[in-house]
Design a protein around this motif. Structure first.
Motif, short mmCIF file in Angstrom:
data_model
loop_
_atom_site.label_atom_id
_atom_site.label_comp_id
_atom_site.label_asym_id
_atom_site.label_seq_id
_atom_site.Cartn_x
_atom_site.Cartn_y
_atom_site.Cartn_z
N ARG A 128 -54.92 11.83 -18.75
CA ARG A 128 -55.71 11.19 -19.22
C ARG A 128 -57.00 11.88 -19.63
O ARG A 128 -57.55 12.01 -20.78
CB ARG A 128 -56.10 9.89 -18.24
N GLU A 182 -42.54 11.14 -19.34
CA GLU A 182 -42.57 9.77 -19.04
C GLU A 182 -44.15 9.20 -18.60
O GLU A 182 -44.51 8.19 -19.29
CB GLU A 182 -41.78 9.38 -18.06
N LYS A 221 -46.18 8.96 -21.98
CA LYS A 221 -45.97 7.82 -22.55
C LYS A 221 -46.68 6.37 -22.19
O LYS A 221 -46.92 5.66 -22.49
CB LYS A 221 -44.55 7.57 -22.74
N GLN A 222 -46.74 6.45 -20.69
CA GLN A 222 -47.42 5.49 -20.08
C GLN A 222 -48.97 5.55 -20.31
O GLN A 222 -49.69 4.52 -20.77
CB GLN A 222 -47.20 5.64 -18.47
N THR A 260 -49.37 14.35 -29.54
CA THR A 260 -49.79 12.93 -29.37
C THR A 260 -51.13 12.46 -30.03
O THR A 260 -51.31 11.46 -30.84
CB THR A 260 -49.77 12.30 -27.97
N ASP A 306 -51.10 11.43 -13.87
CA ASP A 306 -51.69 10.64 -14.86
C ASP A 306 -53.35 10.66 -15.20
O ASP A 306 -53.74 10.56 -16.42
CB ASP A 306 -51.39 9.09 -14.53
N GLY A 311 -44.50 7.53 -27.29
CA GLY A 311 -43.32 7.07 -27.18
C GLY A 311 -42.50 7.31 -28.48
O GLY A 311 -41.05 7.58 -28.68
N GLN A 312 -43.15 7.27 -29.45
CA GLN A 312 -42.52 7.62 -30.86
C GLN A 312 -42.64 8.99 -31.46
O GLN A 312 -41.87 9.48 -32.30
CB GLN A 312 -43.14 6.71 -32.11
N LEU A 317 -50.36 7.29 -22.71
CA LEU A 317 -50.74 7.17 -24.44
C LEU A 317 -49.15 6.55 -24.71
O LEU A 317 -48.61 7.27 -25.11
CB LEU A 317 -51.03 8.39 -24.86
N PRO A 318 -49.38 5.33 -25.02
CA PRO A 318 -48.11 4.61 -25.57
C PRO A 318 -47.50 5.01 -27.00
O PRO A 318 -46.47 5.18 -27.07
CB PRO A 318 -48.39 3.18 -25.71
N GLU A 319 -48.47 5.68 -27.89
CA GLU A 319 -48.03 6.05 -28.98
C GLU A 319 -47.35 7.44 -28.89
O GLU A 319 -46.59 7.80 -29.92
CB GLU A 319 -49.45 6.56 -29.95
#
Lengths: 344, 344
Positions: free
Chosen positions: A320, A263, A266-267, A209, A316, A273-274, A269-271
């Protein structure tokens, strides 16, 4: 920190090893690294550049009985954190090499510590060694949960068989020679530097990511996640515990699914998600273990191991920290992707 | 007997090995002995002189991976009876050597058998290996009796830890590579040729009586007595069984006290009354085990392994046979006393 502590860390260039060394250095303790040959790949990802300068390092083969003995007699450690070992896939491909390193190597550490006691006449150095949750068989093998430390074990990998053998040997070194030790059983250990092994996929997902690369997490289902800073604190804490015996402790960590780990990633590091998906078999190791005995032991250890932070750290927060660490390395041009699958 | 059988017997010069070789020769099967270096001490006590001439023998170190592999690829055995190993006292004094021989040596046998299958493309040679009742801990560790084959084991000796490791490795060779094997767990094995080891005292009491010498049996309490002819028949029978898996079986034998064994000896050989006494700790290995699974497997094996004799043979008959065998050797001037304590 006790100024008199001298800690030999076998496998000190490896993943958990590097974080144990960092923990010791952060506390002002002198670590002595023993590993096969110089390889700074993981240490340079984990330590500060100025910490790299403070390392005492020795090289040799942990399966070489005489070498390990000479090293211990020369360095006179007050404790040994024994992490040198080969991982699940390597042991499966080459069981003889696996046993040489993981079984004979561990016997060499105990024999060397015994020899040191004979020479000094004092207490033997405390030994804290990496066992593994792989001593546990698949979830289907268990009827009682959470699994206590001393439940019947039937490992599903030859690596796990070797680790269980180590626990048995440690027990006999206490019974026959009154040498105390602690075995620790992490499961899915993650963080900067986790580059190889069956359960390295969650770490690689974070790294991918940060690098903006697609990655498929190759394991699914429930496992015990242990963040490596927690694990390093546990090893160092157990090293200072007053132990009469040779217990082997489960490290429960955070029991969750790999799907939920993704999941959370993705919360955080939103990137992701792809970039990140998940597809693979479940890890065939029972995760629902009891770590109350370990927790009780760690609470008995005097400061500085007082675990001011929540323990274990929530997932989380661990993700992080790992991502920030990888980003810092990337900003400095020091983040490699050697452990990720090749780009298509 | 199948004319096509070629059986590699590792440790074939040892106590159980010599009796396994005798069983094979008596059935007209070709045994191939592998041992460290030529030593006819036990073989010449067990075999007929003319049988000594029929032996194919190879020498080398079972812990030498490449040697074991070359041997198996050259000899192409249809089965391997793996008995090479160091005993409890030796493993305690030198655990590293113990693991080299008992753990690495066993892995070498499995790896060599795997390599042979790869070369021939057929079935892998069946492996029957000596585990030991020493995988069981002391009686105090068990609440359920008779102890089933797969109960929780906590060996009280590092030798037992290594044997338990072997059982785990065997299980993984089935899981990962579909290589069948049987592990067998004798406890107090006795008969002509039992010269060393923790549980050799009952045999020595018979020998001392035949030699007219005083002897103190150095163990007491309950144990599982297995007469070596029974044990040899079990090894050879399991070699011919159709096994899908890697079971390890208890050998219960005759569960009795060492005190009562001495009483029976004095009934069979009244002269023992003045010669033999008993004083020593109990053997710290649970004896009350279940061997029903082994018995069922052996019943499934076609003739000649049909166990026409009572099985196990009663203790008085075993003592009688052993004493007669020792007397025959004494009459021929071939009975040594090297394994007995020095005369005062």
């Amino acid at each position: 920190m006790m100024a008199s502590e001298r800690v030999l860390v076998t496998g000190g260039q490896g993943f958990i090893g590097a974080w144990v060394v960092k923990q010791l250095l952060d506390e002002g303790v002198h670590p002595i690294i023993f590993d096969l040959k110089e390889n700074n790949g993981i240490l340079e990802q984990v330590l500060q550049p100025q910490q790299m300068l403070k390392l005492e390092r020795h090289y040799g083969d942990i399966s070489d009985t005489e070498h390990v003995r000479s090293l211990v007699l020369e360095c006179k450690p007050t404790a040994i954190i024994h992490l040198a070992g080969l991982q699940i896939p390597t042991c499966k491909v080459n069981p003889v090499l696996g046993a040489q390193v993981n079984v004979i190597g561990t016997l060499n550490v105990f024999e060397a510590a015994k020899a040191l006691r004979e020479v000094t006449g004092g207490k033997p150095p405390m030994i804290v060694y990496a066992s593994s949750a792989a001593v546990l068989g698949p979830p289907s093998a268990y009827t009682e949960t959470p699994v206590p430390d001393d439940y019947y074990h039937k490992p599903g990998t030859i690596y796990g068989v070797f680790k269980l053998c180590n626990e048995g040997c440690a027990r006999l070194y206490w019974q026959d020679h009154q040498m105390p030790s602690v075995g620790l059983r992490p499961l899915t250990c993650f963080g900067v530097g986790r580059e190889i092994g069956l359960t390295s996929a969650p770490t690689k997902a974070i790294k991918a990511t940060v690098l903006g690369r697609k990655y498929t997490v190759t394991c699914s289902g429930t496992t015990g996640f242990s963040y490596v800073e927690d694990v390093a604190r546990i090893f160092v804490g157990c090293m200072r515990a007053s132990v009469e015996g040779a217990p082997a402790f489960n490290i429960r960590g955070v029991v969750d699914t790999s799907e939920h780990f993704v999941e959370i990633l993705k919360q955080v590091l939103p990137e992701a998600g792809q970039l990140i998906d998940i597809k693979g078999p479940s890890i065939p190791i029972m995760a629902d273990t009891d770590e109350s005995a370990l927790t009780a032991l760690l609470k008995s250890v005097p400061a500085p191991h007082d675990l001011k932070e929540p323990f274990p750290l929530p997932l989380d927060e661990c993700i992080r920290r790992t991502a920030e660490h990888f980003k810092r390395l990337a900003d400095e041009g020091r983040l490699h992707s050697n452990d990720l699958p090749p780009l298509e």
